[in-house]
Design an enzyme around this catalytic site. Structure first.
Site, mmCIF file in Angstrom:
data_model
loop_
_atom_site.group_PDB
_atom_site.id
_atom_site.type_symbol
_atom_site.label_atom_id
_atom_site.label_comp_id
_atom_site.label_asym_id
_atom_site.label_seq_id
_atom_site.Cartn_x
_atom_site.Cartn_y
_atom_site.Cartn_z
ATOM 1 N N LYS A 1 0.819 -1.038 0.075
ATOM 2 C CA LYS A 1 0.200 -0.120 -0.011
ATOM 3 C C LYS A 1 0.835 1.117 0.076
ATOM 4 O O LYS A 1 1.502 1.254 0.842
ATOM 5 C CB LYS A 1 -0.809 -0.143 1.336
ATOM 6 C CG LYS A 1 -2.050 -1.210 1.212
ATOM 7 C CD LYS A 1 -2.957 -1.180 2.333
ATOM 8 C CE LYS A 1 -4.104 -2.037 2.426
ATOM 9 N NZ LYS A 1 -4.738 -1.748 1.048
ATOM 10 N N ARG B 1 -9.781 -11.981 1.215
ATOM 11 C CA ARG B 1 -10.360 -13.086 0.463
ATOM 12 C C ARG B 1 -9.861 -14.448 0.286
ATOM 13 O O ARG B 1 -10.499 -15.535 0.380
ATOM 14 C CB ARG B 1 -10.881 -12.560 -1.204
ATOM 15 C CG ARG B 1 -9.662 -12.463 -2.003
ATOM 16 C CD ARG B 1 -10.125 -11.800 -3.292
ATOM 17 N NE ARG B 1 -10.042 -10.346 -3.041
ATOM 18 C CZ ARG B 1 -10.631 -9.412 -4.073
ATOM 19 N NH1 ARG B 1 -10.889 -9.683 -5.452
ATOM 20 N NH2 ARG B 1 -10.617 -8.217 -3.882
HETATM 21 N N1 BES Z 1 -8.294 -4.184 3.752
HETATM 22 C C1 BES Z 1 -8.347 -3.637 2.225
HETATM 23 C C2 BES Z 1 -9.469 -3.101 2.134
HETATM 24 C C3 BES Z 1 -9.747 -1.757 2.517
HETATM 25 C C4 BES Z 1 -9.697 -0.563 1.931
HETATM 26 C C5 BES Z 1 -10.351 -1.712 3.828
HETATM 27 C C6 BES Z 1 -9.902 0.797 2.590
HETATM 28 C C7 BES Z 1 -10.575 -0.504 4.621
HETATM 29 C C8 BES Z 1 -10.322 0.591 3.995
HETATM 30 C C9 BES Z 1 -8.251 -5.019 1.404
HETATM 31 O O1 BES Z 1 -7.578 -6.056 1.793
HETATM 32 C C10 BES Z 1 -7.701 -4.451 -0.098
HETATM 33 O O2 BES Z 1 -6.470 -3.967 0.133
HETATM 34 N N2 BES Z 1 -8.236 -4.573 -1.040
HETATM 35 C C11 BES Z 1 -7.831 -4.151 -2.063
HETATM 36 C C12 BES Z 1 -8.409 -5.381 -3.330
HETATM 37 C C13 BES Z 1 -7.769 -4.920 -4.764
HETATM 38 C C14 BES Z 1 -6.362 -5.352 -4.720
HETATM 39 C C15 BES Z 1 -8.467 -5.965 -5.606
HETATM 40 C C16 BES Z 1 -8.547 -2.767 -2.629
HETATM 41 O O3 BES Z 1 -9.800 -2.520 -2.310
HETATM 42 O O4 BES Z 1 -7.799 -2.015 -3.208
HETATM 43 ZN ZN ZN Z 2 -5.303 -5.623 1.345
#
Ligand code: BES
Ligand code: ZN
Ligand code: ZN
Length: 486
Positions: free
Chosen positions: A260, A334
């Site tokens: 991130k 997931r």
């Molecule tokens: N934990 C995150 C999602 C999230 C984003 C939770 C903002 C709370 C606030 C999740 O694991 C994630 O990083 N999802 C990605 C998925 C993508 C790579 C397909 C996302 O949403 O960017």
């Molecule tokens: Zn994630």
């Protein structure tokens, strides 16, 4: 916790008596009990917080609180909860410890009185464990009229609120005080306290179960994963087959090698909010001895980087044999949920509900205001939606069009773990659906799991979203099934 007393026995002499004016009224037409009216000094001056002093002598202060009109409110019950919060705030700003509420029974129906107390109770939450100077709420005791509410209801509300505060604490704790084994330790302790069992699977057991999703995500961590099973099964439950609740327990999400960037990593301690909600819901159900069979499943790990961490293109195998091509290590939720959803099959559940801070795409839709829902049972989703309106944890349904499934096709494995740029909340839900063979609802709580503003009865940080929703859903189902069985 505020102590609510029914009846005026033992009310100390020097107590503030607060007249609660229902939010519909304005300051001109208080619904004041006769007898009090004569005492009132007509010089009423409004204060900032909507708090009026009506009468004051050495021992007693009589005040009125009314909620300012909030025209944006759309839901009557929520209006009463927020009114409770406004009264709490007003009492706090006046540093009042003991209060007697009068005029409370006249202005509200029984149901509204409970909502008011709920709003008041939920307002007490503070997370100042790490602050050197702590601000405890001053309000300790509230006297209510004799038959304001059913005594049991106060007790049940206290337990529910305690459970919600517990969930908020868990979400607010950073990774360096709450990792997966520490979460499990707490869950065992709460199980003993509330009356449910917690089985904690360690890494060896998780390996034996071939939970490749959970193990894969954990690969980059110095801390072992845990898989947690909570079982609450009292005698004479109204449901033969369990409701299984599955919570995403990513204790912190760095994204892994799909790291991130920018400020996207900030607040990723929240990524275990689903786990917190599942644990807290079962705590509330067990404390209140609801006749309901519930199982909770929480796969717990952090998502970190090391030489051993998963990289993009890796292929892992979920416990049901499905092979997954990892195309983004940040789509880790997931992967851990897949193992838990597959594990749920053995219980022949009546319904499975998973809660997860799964996608930024869901947060983009709901904001902090609601939950994105998907599932395969229209009737169960309708019921949950109704509970969402009841408790003001609102649900909106995501499309689950078949084409979203196509996005997950992989050339080299059974499926891949991302579905491309658009429709991210739906393709994530489609990924989860692959591991279900039962009635199932998915709740993406990425938006509302944590908030940035103190408002009404919610505070900055973890919200405990989903606890009141699931509790209401369970209570409603108990009522429904008891009628059907008669
Ligand atoms: N934990 C995150 C999602 C999230 C984003 C939770 C903002 C709370 C606030 C999740 O694991 C994630 O990083 N999802 C990605 C998925 C993508 C790579 C397909 C996302 O949403 O960017
Ligand atoms: Zn994630
Ligand atoms: Zn995540």
């Amino acid at each position: 916790m505020i102590k609510f007393h029914l009846g005026t026995n033992g009310v100390p002499k020097s107590v503030s008596q607060v007249i609660v004016v229902t939010p519909k009224n304005n300051s001109e037409d208080y619904n004041l009990p006769t007898g009090i009216i004569q005492k009132i000094d007509k010089h009423i001056t409004e204060k900032e917080n909507g708090f009026f002093t009506l009468y004051e002598n050495e021992t007693t202060r009589l005040v009125a609180v009314f909620a300012k009109d909030e025209p944006d409110l759309v839901n009557d019950s929520e209006e009463i909860r927020r009114f409770g919060a406004a009264v709490f705030k007003a009492l706090e700003s006046e540093k009042i410890e003991v209060v007697q509420l009068i005029g409370f029974n006249d202005g509200f129906s029984t149901c509204e009185r409970s909502l008011f107390l709920e709003g008041m109770s939920l307002s007490q939450y503070r997370f100042d464990k790490y602050k050197q100077s702590k601000k405890e709420p001053t309000l300790k005791t509230v006297y209510l009229d004799e038959a304001s509410v059913v005594p049991n209801e106060i007790n049940a509300l206290n337990n529910l609120v305690k459970a919600i505060f517990f969930a908020k604490d868990l979400v607010n704790e950073p990774l360096n005080s709450l990792n997966a084994p520490q979460f499990s330790e707490l869950a065992v302790k709460m199980g003993k306290d509330c009356g449910f069992t917690t089985d904690v699977f360690d890494k060896a057991k998780i390996e034996a179960l071939k939970m490749g999703g959970l193990l894969g995500v954990n690969q980059g961590s110095e801390t072992p994963p845990t898989f947690n099973v909570f079982t609450y099964k009292p005698d004479d439950t109204v449901n033969k087959q369990p409701l299984v609740l599955v919570g995403k327990g990513v204790m912190f999400d760095t994204g892994g090698y799909s790291l991130k960037t920018g400020d996207y990593m900030s607040d990723m301690k929240t990524d275990m909010a689903g786990a917190a909600t599942v644990l807290a819901t079962i705590m509330a159900v067990a404390w209140n001895k609801l006749p309901y069979y519930v199982i909770g499943l929480v796969p717990a790990t952090d998502n970190k980087i090391s030489a051993k961490a998963l990289v993009v293109d890796d292929i892992i195998t979920i416990s049901d044999g499905t092979t997954v091509e990892v195309q983004n290590t940040d789509a880790e939720g997931r992967l851990v949920l897949a193992d838990a959803l597959a594990y749920a099959k053995q219980f022949k559940p009546e319904l499975v509900i998973d809660l997860a801070t799964l996608t930024g795409a869901a947060a983009a839709i709901t904001g902090w205001l609601g939950i994105a829902m998907a599932g395969n049972s229209k009737s169960a989703m309708e019921k949950l939606k109704a509970s969402g309106e009841n408790v003001y944890e609102r649900l909106m349904e995501l499309p689950m069009w078949r084409e979203f499934e196509d996005l997950l096709k992989s050339e080299i494995a059974d499926i891949k773990n991302i579905g491309g740029r658009v429709g991210g909340a739906s393709s994530a839900a489609k990924f989860l659906e692959h591991f279900t063979d039962y009635d199932w609802i998915h709740l993406d709580i990425a938006g509302p799991a944590s908030v940035k503003e103190n408002k009404g009865y919610t505070q900055i940080g973890g919200t405990g979203i989903g606890v009141r929703l699931l509790y209401d859903f369970i209570e409603t189902d108990i009522r429904l099934k008891s009628i059907l069985h008669k």
